[in-house]
Scaffold this active site. Structure first.
Site, PDB file in Angstrom:
ATOM      1  N   ASN A   1      -1.280   7.928   9.819  1.00 21.47           N
ATOM      2  CA  ASN A   1      -1.809   9.285   9.936  1.00 21.47           C
ATOM      3  C   ASN A   1      -0.778  10.252  10.501  1.00 21.47           C
ATOM      4  OD1 ASN A   1      -4.029   7.574   9.377  1.00 21.47           O
ATOM      5  ND2 ASN A   1      -5.385   9.213  10.061  1.00 21.47           N
TER       6      ASN A   1
ATOM      7  N   SER B   1      -1.143  -7.182   0.198  1.00 28.31           N
ATOM      8  CA  SER B   1      -2.539  -7.612   0.122  1.00 28.31           C
ATOM      9  C   SER B   1      -2.758  -8.382  -1.168  1.00 28.31           C
ATOM     10  CB  SER B   1      -3.469  -6.398   0.135  1.00 28.31           C
ATOM     11  OG  SER B   1      -3.181  -5.594   1.237  1.00 28.31           O
TER      12      SER B   1
ATOM     13  N   SER C   1       6.406  -2.170   1.430  1.00 23.13           N
ATOM     14  CA  SER C   1       6.826  -2.344   2.827  1.00 23.13           C
ATOM     15  C   SER C   1       7.664  -3.603   3.021  1.00 23.13           C
ATOM     16  CB  SER C   1       5.595  -2.440   3.733  1.00 23.13           C
ATOM     17  OG  SER C   1       4.892  -1.231   3.725  1.00 23.13           O
TER      18      SER C   1
ATOM     19  N   GLU D   1      -3.002   6.461  -4.082  1.00 26.68           N
ATOM     20  CA  GLU D   1      -3.437   5.693  -2.920  1.00 26.68           C
ATOM     21  C   GLU D   1      -4.154   6.541  -1.893  1.00 26.68           C
ATOM     22  OE1 GLU D   1      -1.566   3.010  -0.401  1.00 26.68           O
ATOM     23  OE2 GLU D   1      -0.020   2.445  -1.819  1.00 26.68           O
TER      24      GLU D   1
END
Lengths: 318, 381
Positions: B367, B163, B131, B248
């Site tokens: 989602n 992260s 990202s 993932e």
């Protein structure tokens, strides 16, 4: 699609499927041959049950083979021909020893398909399987919202045709029924999904099929997700039919998913879906009926939540 | 559609039971404070090394690269046990889940020898460089550029939401290595392994809602990457990241981020004999049982060499919404306020869950994007 599923589809999407099912030996799949059934595994029986839900067929398939047939076979009793049904006799029903036989008195409520069943197999007091001809009882017709017979059956001192110690108690029979309805629910959800996807591709508004709108796509994806997860969970439970956790969870989840699936299928269809002439009702009316039968999601949640021990051990079976 | 409706249940291998017991025994003797969402927010390098010593990292990697040649379903058992216990698995999570398999699939012999044994020992952590500030759901729009340099490439650009970059030994970066072809936006992307620390890589915290540090912004300011650290074929980056994303989605971490709340409410309901709380616990257990079967089925399909991308997307959609449902369901009965500093484990876990919950349905593909993938599978898109 396997051969069994194809045959089932051809028969179940026809106008009067029951005689054809019996003729093809598909009414008692999952019941051992030496007991009078057609043999095959419970998974085979599930393929048929699922297909009956998917094609919106109105047949006593779960009652004949999955419930009564397996119950009688497991009790060592012969499995009669013709449509059958099964019930658990509770406080309002009793089987009393009389010489070398049993006499049946009392009422069984909401017995599926009793009016057209050739025989009813009753687990009396959780201990004895007794078999009787419903024609000897007083039948008060009832139905579920899908119009399927759910009759009240009252015996007034009728002698049981056969009897044997029961392989399951009333709770066990309810578990069998719950798994059957869970399988049927997954079929009906798939049927509703198929119709909704087709309709979204055909119905045009604002100059394009409504399925081109993201709002509709998102709903269909949710419906597909609910149907797929319920399906794989129920398949897993069919592999472990004696595992109370598996059956409870599979039925609770299928019942929960049924409500969401029906709501989305109707929302996608718009007003035409809520008419008697439209085929969607063959699925949604059954979804709303079957999710309640043999225990709804709350009933089975209580079973799971009431189990002692760490919930993770319960979920993983270890 | 076929793979949507005919997902076969996954079957754990016979040795899974003993393995599960081993992990539970290890966890019972390990020292950590359980927490919600521990795979993102619970980083403990020493714990990661301990797992490495037990052979529970790089489980599916071949033994010649320091792995353990175990099946993906055995790995499933280990990670679901760790997640259910709220163990601090965040440090190694990315390397173990996706970077290791991706290097095994696409890397050179030298890369495999350098990184895979270290990943399996719990001594090499990776960050995800996908990202960017202007590229989230639309990943193909990444603007980090890789330009040809003598003996390698030079990277310029910014990655975000990385992260654990501040703990990582390397980051796998997706960058545009050829000019954008408007007709094929997926062409001309490549993946680069950037070893850390590097003086031309700046790592800055992006703090979460309650100030916690797990996300980072990572700036590449003319960072040199030797040819030997290009992963796979230059220009093949899109195919590689798409395959990486398959690892993932739909794993047990998409269902279990708030499991601790169920366990704690179960304990409380038993103590207080509260039938309403027990019912809620049962309702959540039923849903989790079903979702776990679906996750296991996708793992089984992946292990069998399939590409169940549509089922994986729908499992993640339903699974992550379930993780949120748990929070509200437990709140109904908890009788305590979320409190990060409380001595009450339920109050603490609620505080962690409430703050992390918005991320559940964002990370790894929102989602809405996932449902778009499902809709395409249905043929309506």
């Amino acid at each position: 699609m396997g051969l069994l599923e194809e045959t089932a589809r051809d028969i179940l999407s026809g106008p009067d499927p029951w005689p054809a099912l019996e003729e093809a030996g598909l009414a008692s799949v999952g019941v051992p041959e030496d007991a009078g059934g057609s043999g095959g595994t419970l998974a085979d029986a599930a393929v048929l049950l699922r297909a009956s839900g998917r094609h919106g067929a109105s047949v006593p398939l779960a009652e004949t083979g999955w419930l009564a047939g397996r119950l009688l076979a497991a009790a060592g009793l012969p499995v009669p021909r013709g449509p059958l049904t099964a019930a658990a006799g509770n406080g309002a029903f009793e089987a009393v020893r009389d010489g070398d036989g049993w006499v049946l008195t009392g009422t069984l409520r909401r017995v599926p398909w009793a009016r057209s069943a050739h025989r009813v197999a009753v687990v009396a007091d959780g201990r004895q399987v007794v078999v009787a001809d419903p024609a000897l009882a007083t039948i008060t017709p009832g139905e579920n919202v899908a119009g399927e017979p759910r009759d009240e059956v009252t015996f007034d001192g009728v002698r049981a045709e056969r009897a044997a110690p029961s392989p399951v108690d009333a709770a066990g029979l309810r578990r069998w029924g719950a798994l059957a309805r869970a399988v049927q629910l997954t079929g009906a959800m798939r049927g509703a999904l198929d119709l909704a996807v087709r309709y979204a591709g055909e119905r045009e508004q604002f100059g394009r099929p409504i399925g081109r709108f993201q709002a509709v796509q998102q709903m269909l994806a949710e419906l597909a997700g609910e149907a797929a997860v319920a399906d794989v969970a129920v398949r897993a439970a069919v592999r472990a039919p004696d595992d109370e956790v598996a059956v409870a969870a599979a039925k609770a989840n299928a019942s929960r998913a049924a409500g969401r699936a029906a709501a989305i299928a109707h929302q996608v269809h718009g007003a035409i879906g809520v008419t008697q002439e439209h085929g969607l009702r063959r699925f949604t009316l059954r979804l709303w009926s079957w999710r309640e039968e043999y225990g709804d999601e709350t009933t089975w949640a209580d079973v799971l939540g009431g189990r002692p021990g760490d919930p993770w051990a319960t979920l993983t079976g270890r | 559609m076929a793979n949507l409706s005919e997902l076969e249940p996954g079957t754990l291998p016979p040795e899974a039971g003993a393995l599960r017991d081993e992990v539970r025994e290890f966890l019972a003797g390990a020292s950590f404070t359980p927490r919600c969402d521990s795979w993102l927010t619970g980083a403990d390098p020493a714990f990661s090394r301990a797992l490495g010593e037990r052979g529970w990292l790089g489980m599916t990697l071949p033994e010649r690269y320091g792995g353990h040649g175990r099946s993906p379903l055995e790995r499933f058992v280990v990670i679901e046990e760790l997640l259910a216990a709220g163990a601090p698995v965040g440090a190694h999570w990315i390397a173990d889940r996706q970077t290791g398999p991706s290097i095994l699939a696409n890397g050179t012999e030298e890369q495999k020898r350098r990184f895979l044994p270290a990943i399996a020992r719990g001594e090499c952590f990776f960050g995800i460089g996908m990202s960017e500030p202007d590229s989230g759901s639309d990943l193909a729009s990444v603007r980090t550029r890789a330009e040809r340099a003598d003996g390698g490439w030079t990277l310029r650009g910014t990655k975000v939401w990385t992260s654990g970059a501040h703990l990582a030994h390397a980051i796998l970066v997706l960058a545009r290595s050829e000019p954008l072809d408007a007709g094929d936006r997926h062409a001309g992307l490549s993946q680069f392994i950037v070893a850390l620390p590097d003086e031309r890589v700046a790592i800055r915290p992006i703090r979460g809602l309650s100030g916690e540090h797990h996300f980072n912004e990572v700036v590449f300011d003319g960072t040199f990457v030797p040819d030997a650290m290009v992963l796979g074929r230059p220009g093949d980056g899109w195919r590689q990241v798409t395959a990486e994303l398959a690892y993932e989605r739909s794993g047990p971490e998409r269902l279990l981020s708030t499991f601790m709340l169920i366990r704690l409410l179960h304990g409380r309901a038993a103590d207080t004999a509260d039938p309403a709380a027990r019912r809620t616990v049962g309702r959540l257990m039923a849903r989790l049982w079903a979702l776990r079967q679906a996750s296991l089925a996708v793992a089984g399909a992946l292990a069998a060499g399939g590409t169940p991308d549509v089922p994986a997307a729908l499992v993640k959609d339903l699974g992550t919404r379930f993780e949120n449902e748990v929070v509200d369901a437990v709140r109904e009965h908890a009788g305590v306020e979320p409190d990060p500093g409380s001595p009450d484990p339920l109050a603490r876990a609620l505080a962690q869950a409430v703050v992390q919950a918005p991320g559940f349905t964002l990370r790894g593909g929102t989602n809405e994007i996932l449902r778009g993938i499902v809709a395409r599978g249905l043929g309506v898109r």
